[in-house]
Scaffold this active site. Structure first.
Site, mmCIF file in Angstrom:
data_model
loop_
_atom_site.group_PDB
_atom_site.id
_atom_site.type_symbol
_atom_site.label_atom_id
_atom_site.label_comp_id
_atom_site.label_asym_id
_atom_site.label_seq_id
_atom_site.Cartn_x
_atom_site.Cartn_y
_atom_site.Cartn_z
ATOM 1 N N LYS A 158 37.902 42.452 68.070
ATOM 2 C CA LYS A 158 38.204 41.669 66.861
ATOM 3 C C LYS A 158 38.398 40.189 67.188
ATOM 4 O O LYS A 158 38.350 39.353 66.300
ATOM 5 C CB LYS A 158 39.491 42.189 66.200
ATOM 6 C CG LYS A 158 39.399 43.596 65.619
ATOM 7 C CD LYS A 158 38.821 43.555 64.237
ATOM 8 C CE LYS A 158 38.228 44.813 63.806
ATOM 9 N NZ LYS A 158 38.642 45.805 63.090
ATOM 10 N N GLY A 209 50.652 51.917 48.370
ATOM 11 C CA GLY A 209 51.651 51.585 49.397
ATOM 12 C C GLY A 209 52.007 50.115 49.474
ATOM 13 O O GLY A 209 52.699 49.693 50.405
ATOM 14 N N TYR A 245 49.371 52.739 59.993
ATOM 15 C CA TYR A 245 49.529 51.493 60.763
ATOM 16 C C TYR A 245 51.007 51.248 61.081
ATOM 17 O O TYR A 245 51.400 51.096 62.239
ATOM 18 C CB TYR A 245 48.915 50.319 59.984
ATOM 19 C CG TYR A 245 49.324 48.962 60.512
ATOM 20 C CD1 TYR A 245 48.991 48.571 61.809
ATOM 21 C CD2 TYR A 245 50.050 48.068 59.717
ATOM 22 C CE1 TYR A 245 49.376 47.327 62.295
ATOM 23 C CE2 TYR A 245 50.432 46.826 60.200
ATOM 24 C CZ TYR A 245 50.099 46.453 61.489
ATOM 25 O OH TYR A 245 50.484 45.231 61.977
HETATM 26 N N1 LIG Z 1 48.485 39.034 60.981
HETATM 27 C C1 LIG Z 1 49.642 39.412 60.478
HETATM 28 O O1 LIG Z 1 50.089 38.941 59.433
HETATM 29 C C2 LIG Z 1 50.475 40.443 61.214
HETATM 30 C C3 LIG Z 1 51.653 40.919 60.606
HETATM 31 C C4 LIG Z 1 52.427 41.851 61.291
HETATM 32 C C5 LIG Z 1 52.083 42.249 62.584
HETATM 33 N N2 LIG Z 1 50.924 41.800 63.133
HETATM 34 C C6 LIG Z 1 50.572 42.258 64.493
HETATM 35 O O2 LIG Z 1 50.296 41.135 65.302
HETATM 36 C C7 LIG Z 1 49.301 41.425 66.270
HETATM 37 C C8 LIG Z 1 48.188 40.395 66.186
HETATM 38 O O3 LIG Z 1 47.663 40.370 64.869
HETATM 39 P P1 LIG Z 1 46.389 39.485 64.511
HETATM 40 O O4 LIG Z 1 46.398 39.255 63.052
HETATM 41 O O5 LIG Z 1 46.318 38.333 65.449
HETATM 42 O O6 LIG Z 1 45.217 40.535 64.845
HETATM 43 P P2 LIG Z 1 43.769 40.277 65.480
HETATM 44 O O7 LIG Z 1 42.947 41.468 65.113
HETATM 45 O O8 LIG Z 1 43.268 38.928 65.122
HETATM 46 O O9 LIG Z 1 44.064 40.314 67.040
HETATM 47 C C9 LIG Z 1 44.183 41.503 67.778
HETATM 48 C C10 LIG Z 1 43.440 41.316 69.094
HETATM 49 O O10 LIG Z 1 43.589 42.502 69.883
HETATM 50 C C11 LIG Z 1 42.330 42.820 70.473
HETATM 51 N N3 LIG Z 1 42.348 44.270 70.731
HETATM 52 C C12 LIG Z 1 42.493 45.269 69.811
HETATM 53 N N4 LIG Z 1 42.465 46.469 70.433
HETATM 54 C C13 LIG Z 1 42.320 46.225 71.761
HETATM 55 C C14 LIG Z 1 42.240 47.062 72.919
HETATM 56 N N5 LIG Z 1 42.269 48.397 72.817
HETATM 57 N N6 LIG Z 1 42.108 46.480 74.123
HETATM 58 C C15 LIG Z 1 42.055 45.123 74.243
HETATM 59 N N7 LIG Z 1 42.120 44.283 73.185
HETATM 60 C C16 LIG Z 1 42.248 44.835 71.961
HETATM 61 C C17 LIG Z 1 41.287 42.347 69.464
HETATM 62 O O11 LIG Z 1 40.027 42.099 70.043
HETATM 63 C C18 LIG Z 1 41.934 41.085 68.915
HETATM 64 O O12 LIG Z 1 41.560 39.942 69.656
HETATM 65 C C19 LIG Z 1 48.857 42.854 65.987
HETATM 66 O O13 LIG Z 1 49.556 43.701 66.875
HETATM 67 C C20 LIG Z 1 49.307 43.095 64.550
HETATM 68 O O14 LIG Z 1 49.574 44.439 64.308
HETATM 69 C C21 LIG Z 1 50.115 40.900 62.492
#
Ligand SMILES: NC(=O)c1ccc[n+]([C@@H]2O[C@H](COP(=O)([O-])OP(=O)(O)OC[C@H]3O[C@@H](n4cnc5c(N)ncnc54)[C@H](O)[C@@H]3O)[C@@H](O)[C@H]2O)c1
Length: 325
Positions: A35, A280, A141
């Site tokens: 991603k 949800g 999730y």
């Molecule tokens: N964006 C939000 O508002 C939000 C809110 C609450 C929590 N989060 C948490 O924050 C974190 C980051 O969110 P984000 O919006 O930057 O997401 P994002 O998808 O932009 O970033 C996630 C990254 O993890 C990498 N990734 C996923 N699975 C992987 C694996 N198995 N091995 C190696 N790399 C892997 C993807 O390539 C990506 O670069 C996540 O854990 C998400 O659950 C985000």
């Protein structure tokens, strides 16, 4: 400190890496780019392309790079997808997380900052939400994040692996270099800005009859730089103890208010279309940030909604095709 950032090529991870470097830490990004975007990674960081399931590679990187702490942000994070494919979520957010913990134990790395989420609370009735609110996720999730958070307690007790779990509310905005480029994009602000930029005709408003003043859902939007700063502060707690903190501003904006603010910031008309509620989706989610402000001295600097939207708008205008050239 030398920090491994899993998911460091993602939206929030890339800004966390920037803030780590700014505060004099060294960063190694571990990301499979499923991603994320290579172009989002700060040039000063070391990048290892790999998957969290690859325990051997993780162990080697932790040892060879002499990592002192891990910020674990890599995850799957689409709520709707998690309802349709829960297995993918338990595998990537829970099983892969346990693999990472195994590699950390093997190499003696005992400091972890974990990206958790407001989704662990489900639809709480009392606002603002404090860390001791009931935990009742309404989708796989949130359940997968909560399950990982819960097992950390036992790693702390048995192995003295200290953790800080940060329960983010709605990350938004951009730094100068890094912004939000998800496909598909499910977050409100980038989708509103797509309409402002003429890329989409309208933005869906999921539910207009919630028990809120204007009938649309209210969320606590937190600027990604303030969010990233909290990770840098969290590293300092890890010498002493484990903690769980909410990360939001303690105030919220409705979908209709965000759209109106985006019209003002961009100067463009943004059409909306009423759509059914999403399963949800709670009417209101607002964090109480009291604990992290008190304990860590977290002092947000970008909390005005117009600033948040303006930063995202600047980034999207400078990157009309996201990170693609
Ligand atoms: N964006 C939000 O508002 C939000 C809110 C609450 C929590 N989060 C948490 O924050 C974190 C980051 O969110 P984000 O919006 O930057 O997401 P994002 O998808 O932009 O970033 C996630 C990254 O993890 C990498 N990734 C996923 N699975 C992987 C694996 N198995 N091995 C190696 N790399 C892997 C993807 O390539 C990506 O670069 C996540 O854990 C998400 O659950 C985000």
């Amino acid at each position: 400190m030398k920090v491994l950032v899993t998911g460091g090529a993602g939206y929030i991870g890339s800004v966390v890496v920037e803030q780590l470097l700014k505060h004099g830490h060294a960063a190694v990004v571990f990301d499979n780019l499923s991603k994320g975007h290579a172009a989002a990674i700060a040039p000063e960081a070391v990048f290892v392309q790999g998957d969290l399931c690859d325990r051997e590679l993780l162990t080697r990187v932790l040892a060879e790079q002499q990592i002192e702490a891990v910020i674990h942000m890599a995850a799957s994070s689409l709520v709707g997808e998690s309802v349709k494919q829960p297995h993918l979520y338990f595998e990537n957010n829970l099983v892969a997380g346990v693999t990472l913990l195994g590699a950390m134990l093997e190499t003696g790395v005992k400091k972890l900052v974990f990206s958790s989420t407001a989704a662990v609370y489900g639809a709480p009735e009392t606002m603002p939400i404090t860390e001791d609110a009931p935990l009742a996720p309404t989708n796989p999730y949130g359940e997968s994040k909560l399950a990982f958070e819960r097992l950390l307690r036992w790693y702390d007790e048995a192995y003295s692996l200290r953790y800080v779990s940060l329960r983010y509310f709605n990350a938004a905005g951009a730094s100068e270099r890094c912004g939000e480029d998800h496909a598909p994009e499910t977050h409100l602000i980038p989708n509103v800005l797509r309409v402002a930029a003429g890329k989409d005709e309208y933005v869906n408003v999921f539910g207009e009859n919630y028990p809120t003043p204007d009938g649309t859902c209210i969320r606590d939007y937190i600027h990604v730089i303030d969010l990233a700063d909290a990770h840098v502060l969290a590293l300092h707690v890890l010498d002493k103890r484990s903690e769980i903190y909410n990360l939001g501003y303690g105030s919220g904006y409705s979908v209709a208010e965000v759209v109106e603010m985006a019209r003002q910031v961009t100067g463009n008309w943004i059409s909306t279309e009423a759509a059914p509620r999403r399963a949800g989706d709670p009417p209101v989610l607002i964090a109480s940030p009291d604990k992290i402000m008190r304990d860590l001295g977290w002092n947000p600097r970008h909390s005005e909604l117009d600033q948040i939207i303006a930063s995202a708008w600047r980034w999207h205008q400078a990157h009309p095709n996201g990170y693609e050239k």
